[in-house]
Design a protein around this motif. Structure first.
Motif, PDB file in Angstrom:
ATOM      1  N   ARG A 154       0.841  -1.211   0.000  1.00 14.21           N
ATOM      2  CA  ARG A 154       0.000   0.000   0.000  1.00 14.21           C
ATOM      3  C   ARG A 154       0.871   1.254   0.000  1.00 14.21           C
ATOM      4  O   ARG A 154       0.531   2.259  -0.651  1.00 14.21           O
ATOM      5  N   ILE A 155       1.972   1.207   0.729  1.00 18.68           N
ATOM      6  CA  ILE A 155       2.874   2.362   0.777  1.00 18.68           C
ATOM      7  C   ILE A 155       3.503   2.610  -0.586  1.00 18.68           C
ATOM      8  O   ILE A 155       3.609   3.757  -1.045  1.00 18.68           O
ATOM      9  N   GLU A 156       3.928   1.541  -1.247  1.00 17.62           N
ATOM     10  CA  GLU A 156       4.496   1.701  -2.589  1.00 17.62           C
ATOM     11  C   GLU A 156       3.493   2.372  -3.515  1.00 17.62           C
ATOM     12  O   GLU A 156       3.848   3.282  -4.274  1.00 17.62           O
ATOM     13  N   LYS A 157       2.244   1.941  -3.439  1.00 17.21           N
ATOM     14  CA  LYS A 157       1.204   2.514  -4.302  1.00 17.21           C
ATOM     15  C   LYS A 157       0.948   3.974  -3.933  1.00 17.21           C
ATOM     16  O   LYS A 157       0.786   4.835  -4.811  1.00 17.21           O
ATOM     17  N   ALA A 158       0.917   4.255  -2.637  1.00 20.11           N
ATOM     18  CA  ALA A 158       0.660   5.632  -2.191  1.00 20.11           C
ATOM     19  C   ALA A 158       1.773   6.566  -2.637  1.00 20.11           C
ATOM     20  O   ALA A 158       1.511   7.682  -3.111  1.00 20.11           O
ATOM     21  N   TYR A 159       3.021   6.155  -2.496  1.00 15.31           N
ATOM     22  CA  TYR A 159       4.130   6.982  -2.971  1.00 15.31           C
ATOM     23  C   TYR A 159       4.032   7.176  -4.490  1.00 15.31           C
ATOM     24  O   TYR A 159       4.258   8.275  -5.006  1.00 15.31           O
ATOM     25  N   ASP A 213      25.780   1.724   2.923  1.00 15.14           N
ATOM     26  CA  ASP A 213      26.274   2.950   3.559  1.00 15.14           C
ATOM     27  C   ASP A 213      25.169   3.923   3.935  1.00 15.14           C
ATOM     28  O   ASP A 213      25.399   4.842   4.719  1.00 15.14           O
ATOM     29  N   SER A 214      23.987   3.750   3.357  1.00 15.60           N
ATOM     30  CA  SER A 214      22.903   4.683   3.658  1.00 15.60           C
ATOM     31  C   SER A 214      21.576   4.045   3.283  1.00 15.60           C
ATOM     32  O   SER A 214      21.462   3.359   2.258  1.00 15.60           O
ATOM     33  N   VAL A 215      20.564   4.301   4.106  1.00 20.52           N
ATOM     34  CA  VAL A 215      19.225   3.819   3.767  1.00 20.52           C
ATOM     35  C   VAL A 215      18.735   4.476   2.490  1.00 20.52           C
ATOM     36  O   VAL A 215      17.901   3.909   1.767  1.00 20.52           O
ATOM     37  N   LEU A 216      19.247   5.657   2.166  1.00 18.34           N
ATOM     38  CA  LEU A 216      18.806   6.374   0.969  1.00 18.34           C
ATOM     39  C   LEU A 216      19.381   5.768  -0.311  1.00 18.34           C
ATOM     40  O   LEU A 216      18.990   6.168  -1.415  1.00 18.34           O
ATOM     41  N   LEU A 217      20.288   4.816  -0.159  1.00 20.91           N
ATOM     42  CA  LEU A 217      20.787   4.076  -1.311  1.00 20.91           C
ATOM     43  C   LEU A 217      20.009   2.782  -1.533  1.00 20.91           C
ATOM     44  O   LEU A 217      20.205   2.098  -2.537  1.00 20.91           O
ATOM     45  N   GLU A 218      19.141   2.448  -0.585  1.00 21.87           N
ATOM     46  CA  GLU A 218      18.407   1.188  -0.623  1.00 21.87           C
ATOM     47  C   GLU A 218      17.143   1.299  -1.479  1.00 21.87           C
ATOM     48  O   GLU A 218      16.652   2.392  -1.780  1.00 21.87           O
ATOM     49  N   THR A 219      16.598   0.145  -1.834  1.00 23.24           N
ATOM     50  CA  THR A 219      15.264   0.058  -2.423  1.00 23.24           C
ATOM     51  C   THR A 219      14.354  -0.602  -1.397  1.00 23.24           C
ATOM     52  O   THR A 219      14.784  -0.930  -0.292  1.00 23.24           O
ATOM     53  N   TYR A 220      13.089  -0.785  -1.764  1.00 20.32           N
ATOM     54  CA  TYR A 220      12.154  -1.390  -0.820  1.00 20.32           C
ATOM     55  C   TYR A 220      12.682  -2.743  -0.335  1.00 20.32           C
ATOM     56  O   TYR A 220      13.277  -3.508  -1.103  1.00 20.32           O
ATOM     57  N   TYR A 221      12.441  -3.039   0.922  1.00 29.74           N
ATOM     58  CA  TYR A 221      12.938  -4.267   1.542  1.00 29.74           C
ATOM     59  C   TYR A 221      12.264  -5.475   0.905  1.00 29.74           C
ATOM     60  O   TYR A 221      11.042  -5.531   0.770  1.00 29.74           O
ATOM     61  N   GLU A 222      13.065  -6.454   0.521  1.00 28.38           N
ATOM     62  CA  GLU A 222      12.550  -7.625  -0.189  1.00 28.38           C
ATOM     63  C   GLU A 222      12.452  -8.858   0.703  1.00 28.38           C
ATOM     64  O   GLU A 222      12.159  -9.952   0.219  1.00 28.38           O
ATOM     65  N   GLY A 223      12.681  -8.697   2.016  1.00 26.47           N
ATOM     66  CA  GLY A 223      12.682  -9.855   2.908  1.00 26.47           C
ATOM     67  C   GLY A 223      11.335 -10.186   3.529  1.00 26.47           C
ATOM     68  O   GLY A 223      11.247 -11.083   4.374  1.00 26.47           O
ATOM     69  N   LEU A 224      10.284  -9.462   3.140  1.00 27.30           N
ATOM     70  CA  LEU A 224       8.963  -9.711   3.723  1.00 27.30           C
ATOM     71  C   LEU A 224       8.268 -10.858   3.009  1.00 27.30           C
ATOM     72  O   LEU A 224       8.357 -10.987   1.790  1.00 27.30           O
TER      73      LEU A 224
END
Length: 947
Positions: free
Chosen positions: A705-710, A791-802
């Motif tokens: 839902r967050i991905e869609k909202a963004y 090195d930074s959360v801002l370099l990450e993409t959405y977490y894929e471990g869920l």
């Protein structure tokens, strides 16, 4: 009594409870700069699908205000969310640098009589200093972008690019020179764009003026009379006496009925429906002796009240018959757009149009009676002159809404001057008009909010030609050569413009102003005049797509000159969105954007506009110093940006309360990951306890839902859903339930590692969900998560471990939703019992749940572990019918459930605090329950299946 604290798995983390954002955030900004975060992002996203948000350049003048902060934060949230989604989403900030405000500031500081080249140098210097001040504040807000290489409209390459954009439009056939009324400010000494005009109340002289009939025979015939029995006059009403000296025609509506009224001394021509109100205003009595349609009055001539010239009647559909008017409009083509169009349509040549008002608002010296006077001061004298010649029928001072310069706050006028225009209805070389192209482009654009489409469409459908020339020093020149005799553009204009652009690219705009025409024209130079007008600043910003988004530019992108999104305040429908649309359609045949997003203006808590005099201004710098940039960012995300955005100290305080909820949730997650190594200790999803599977599944649903909202720019939804997850699913349920298992089971047990694995997945996902909004806090959360990280959360993409629960899972989504509802009902009953002093706390309670068959089947699946879910020392299930006869069985809002709460009669275990029957029955550990004894390091360990 023994101390068993050392046997518990107590939470521990370096992530502090207090954010201390004002102290910590500047250090984080320095860290991002040192690690060249923006450049790293670009490198790591290279080759991915692009998303380009083109920055609408703020004006390089003054410190940023709360509106700037809103704008930049919204852009930053979008760019970061797109990077989070895996796009290559660059962000190149820009600034608008030319134009009157900076020129005016330099004049105020250094005087008005500077040499033009010196003035331009000072303007460039001043703009550069303002950019550095604003840039520092934008960076402090946590906005990530190419701050080392922003685009500035005054950069030589951009100034040259603007000239090339104009050349493209000239080549396409959309640029022409003409005499036309444009908005004119005396203080600016220049034409104004539509977006530079605002409306304020103004006091004006409203007058009714009689124009004597010059052709009485034709007038009589129009009214069906053989002759006029006495002198006649037609009456106009106006609130601009200063335009009467420039009157050249009169307008009537062809379909209106007009009356010939005998007032004793003379006949008056008035709209029939207004006769009564007009005579009352003139304090006259009269009789209608004849009527005629307006069409019958066409071309009949009347005399100017005090000049020896004629004013013919022209038919016009725009004439109105509102109360207070006469139904006849006086036409001064130099000072009214409709007047100009009508007079030109009736064959009036440009050179015949009388324009006595000069650029400074003063009548030309040779104007009889009023020469050399400022028009506003001449108004009373014009009224007196009309009274003197017997033409004034009524005079009244009224207050009405009138055009004002948005910078000087002084009245502006329409004034016909020779200017350069972009023609809305000129046919380009492809046969289509610019208006047609633009309207088609609007239909193909995605608008957020959707109502913006109709608004921009109406503006384009009805807008006049765009006056793009200004008479300024500090602006990009219009590099044209005009033939001194014919006034025509040089036949090689486009080619010459490219030569001018090359010089400007090397030396800046001074290259054109210094240019000797011989350098480009050779022997022809004596025949041509160099134009020194400058371009409207909306042309500056409106053409940035041409030279900033092109692939050949240092900031160019492979997507070409079409951004995915433009984002600005709602006023930019008539500003940057508007000018960019027209230039894009003229140059490339389509808008320079695929989507437009608009946000509202900031107001205080009472909905009032912010004003220093009212003391309700919220300065972003002060908010950052007091609360931190993340609080400001969270406020922006929590506000519906489609309308007015209310902000105040109290609103920001409430925002800070929500921030603390999110921060404390993150702290609990991190603290309970103490001793957890994801690589070593993680439990596979299928092996996790049912409740842990549920919370990971819940996080997976939320992430979708967050991905869609963004993606749809619904940041308020992101805010609300994250807040709800932290307060309801986590804080109100899961985190309470797992405390016992997390703290009391053996450190390396499946029960604990399953829980820690769930917490790890949730906090990994949470740090990324909030990163576009709470960038500083997300980074702090991320660096406290155990395991190997980037090195930074801002370099990450959405977490894929869920992971998600199977649709047919026995303890699936519907099961846990029902359990959650029961728990909320039980919580209320426990709170009532606590308030009634029946129990001290929930673990001191034993509850009996009287349930129907459906609820029994659900809750019974949890077996003995139901008590851990309800946070009580004992839970018994009983048929709902039995609850009818039990005193103290409290009905709940949940159908099929009654709850009875009683204090436990058993002793409290000193380790888990549950009241259990077996406490005191174990000689070696008399203060513990049997479960806790098994959970001691040397014990066999407790087995949990569900919760």
């Amino acid at each position: 009594m023994s101390d068993y604290k050392h046997t518990l798995n107590l939470p521990e983390t370096d992530f502090p409870m207090r954010g201390n954002l004002p102290q910590r955030e500047p250090g984080r900004v320095s860290q991002w700069q040192d690690m060249k975060l923006y450049q790293r992002l670009r490198e790591e996203r290279r080759g991915r699908e692009t998303f380009v948000l083109h920055d609408g350049p703020p004006y390089a003048n003054g410190s940023i205000h709360i509106g700037h902060a809103v704008n930049k934060i919204l852009k930053d949230i979008i760019v970061k969310s797109k990077n989070l989604a895996g796009f290559d989403a660059p962000y190149v900030p820009g600034w608008d640098c030319h134009g009157l405000p900076i020129e005016h500031k330099v004049e105020t500081t250094h005087g008005k009589h500077l040499e033009p080249e010196q003035a331009r140098a000072l303007c460039r210097e001043y703009a550069a200093s303002q950019i550095q001040t604003q840039l520092a504040d934008f960076v402090r807000l946590g906005v990530i972008g190419d701050w080392d290489n922003p685009y500035r409209s005054m950069d030589y390459a951009n100034e040259a690019g603007e000239i090339r954009a104009l050349a493209d439009m000239v080549a396409a056939g959309y640029v022409f020179k003409g005499l036309k009324p444009v908005n004119w400010c005396f203080d600016c000494g220049s034409a104004l764009a539509e977006a530079e005009v605002e409306y304020q109340d103004k006091k004006s002289d409203a007058i009714d003026v009689a124009f004597p009939a010059a052709d009485e025979a034709r007038l009589a015939a129009a009214f069906g009379l053989a002759e006029l029995p006495k002198p006649a006059a037609i009456v106009i009403w106006t609130t601009t006496p200063w335009t009467v000296p420039a009157n050249q025609a009169l307008n009537v509506h062809p379909e209106f009925s007009y009356a010939l009224v005998d007032t004793g001394e003379r006949l008056l021509v008035l709209a029939e429906e207004l006769v009564e109100s007009c005579l009352e205003r003139y304090e006259l009595k009269g009789e209608v002796i004849a009527t005629a349609k307006g069409a019958a009055l066409d071309l009949i001539e009347f005399r100017h009240p005090f000049y020896d010239r004629l004013s013919p009647v022209y038919l016009a559909d725009y004439v109105e018959s509102e109360v207070g008017s006469t139904g006849i409009v006086h036409s001064a083509p130099a000072y009214g757009v409709d007047d100009f169009v009508t007079c030109r349509a009736h064959g009036m040549a440009f050179e015949e149009i009388k324009s006595p008002v000069q650029g400074n608002g003063v009548y030309a010296d040779d104007l009889p009676f009023f020469g050399g006077q400022l028009i506003w001061k001449a108004n009373p004298q014009i009224v007196d002159k009309l009274r003197e010649v017997g033409a004034l029928l009524a005079h009244k001072v009224i207050t009405h809404s009138y055009m004002h310069c948005w910078r000087h706050k002084t009245p502006v006028i329409y004034r016909a001057t020779a200017q350069w225009f972009v023609g809305m209805d000129l046919q380009g070389k492809d046969g289509r008009t610019l208006r047609e192209r633009a309207l088609e482009g609007i239909e193909a654009t995605q608008f957020t909010p959707a109502w913006g489409q109709a608004r921009l469409h109406a503006m384009i459908a009805n807008r006049p030609d765009w006056c793009i020339s200004r008479q300024r020093n500090w602006g990009v020149p219009i590099p044209f050569f005009l033939h001194k005799t014919t006034g025509e553009l040089h036949p090689r204009t486009v080619e010459l413009m490219e030569e001018a652009a090359k010089r400007v690219e090397r030396e800046g705009i001074d290259a054109w102003f210094r240019l000797d025409p011989v350098e480009l024209l050779g022997d022809e130079a004596a025949q041509y005049e160099k134009v020194t007008d400058t371009l409207d600043v909306w042309f500056d910003s409106g053409t940035t797509h041409r030279h900033v988004l092109r692939g050949s530019h240092p900031h160019g992108h492979e997507s070409g000159p079409r951004a995915d999104l433009y984002l600005e305040g709602s006023d930019q429908h008539r500003g940057w969105f508007h000018s960019s649309l027209l230039t894009g359609c003229a140059i490339d045949g389509h808008p320079p954007y695929r989507g437009l997003l608009t946000h509202g203006f900031t107001v205080d808590a009472q909905g009032r506009k912010m004003s220093k005099s009212m003391g309700n201004v919220v300065a972003p710098q002060e908010v950052m110093d007091k609360l931190g940039a993340d609080i400001l960012r969270l406020w922006v995300a929590s506000t519906d940006y489609s309308g007015e955005m209310a902000v105040s100290d109290e609103i920001l305080k409430r925002t800070a309360d929500v921030y603390r909820r999110i921060r404390n949730t993150a702290r609990f997650l991190l603290a309970n990951l103490n001793g957890f190594d994801p690589a070593r200790d993680s439990v596979a999803f299928d092996d996790m306890l049912a409740l842990d599977q549920w919370v990971v599944d819940r996080a997976a649903q939320l992430q979708a839902r967050i991905e869609k909202a963004y993606e749809e720019y619904r940041f308020l939804d992101v805010y609300q859903q994250v807040h709800t997850f932290c307060s309801r699913e986590l804080g109100g349920f899961y985190l309470d339930v797992i405390k016992d298992r997390q703290y009391t089971t053996q450190a390396d047990s499946l029960a604990r590692r399953s829980c820690q694995t769930a917490l790890y997945h949730v906090v990994e996902a949470l740090s990324r969900w909030v990163a576009p909004i709470l960038s500083f806090t997300a980074e702090e959360i991320y660096e406290n998560i155990p395991g190997n990280k980037g090195d930074s959360v801002l370099l990450e993409t959405y977490y894929e471990g869920l992971s998600t629960l199977a649709p047919n899972a026995e303890m699936g989504r519907e099961f846990w939703e029902q359990v959650l509802e029961v728990k909320q009902a039980v919580n209320k009953c426990l709170e009532d019992a606590r308030n009634a002093k029946v129990i001290k706390g929930s673990l001191a309670a034993e509850v009996t749940l009287f349930v129907d068959d459906e609820l029994h089947a659900t809750l019974a699946k949890l077996g003995e572990e139901l008590r851990f879910v309800m946070l009580t020392s004992e839970v018994r299930l009983a048929p709902l019918a039995e609850g009818q006869d039990i005193d103290g069985a409290e009905a709940t809002e949940l159908a099929g459930l009654k709850v009875a709460v009683a204090a436990s009669s058993h002793q409290k275990c000193e380790r888990c605090w549950h009241h259990r029957e077996d406490v005191g029955s174990h000689a070696e550990h008399p203060d513990l329950c049997g479960r806790c004894i098994s959970n001691l390091p040397e014990g066999a360990g407790e087995t949990r299946h569900y919760a």
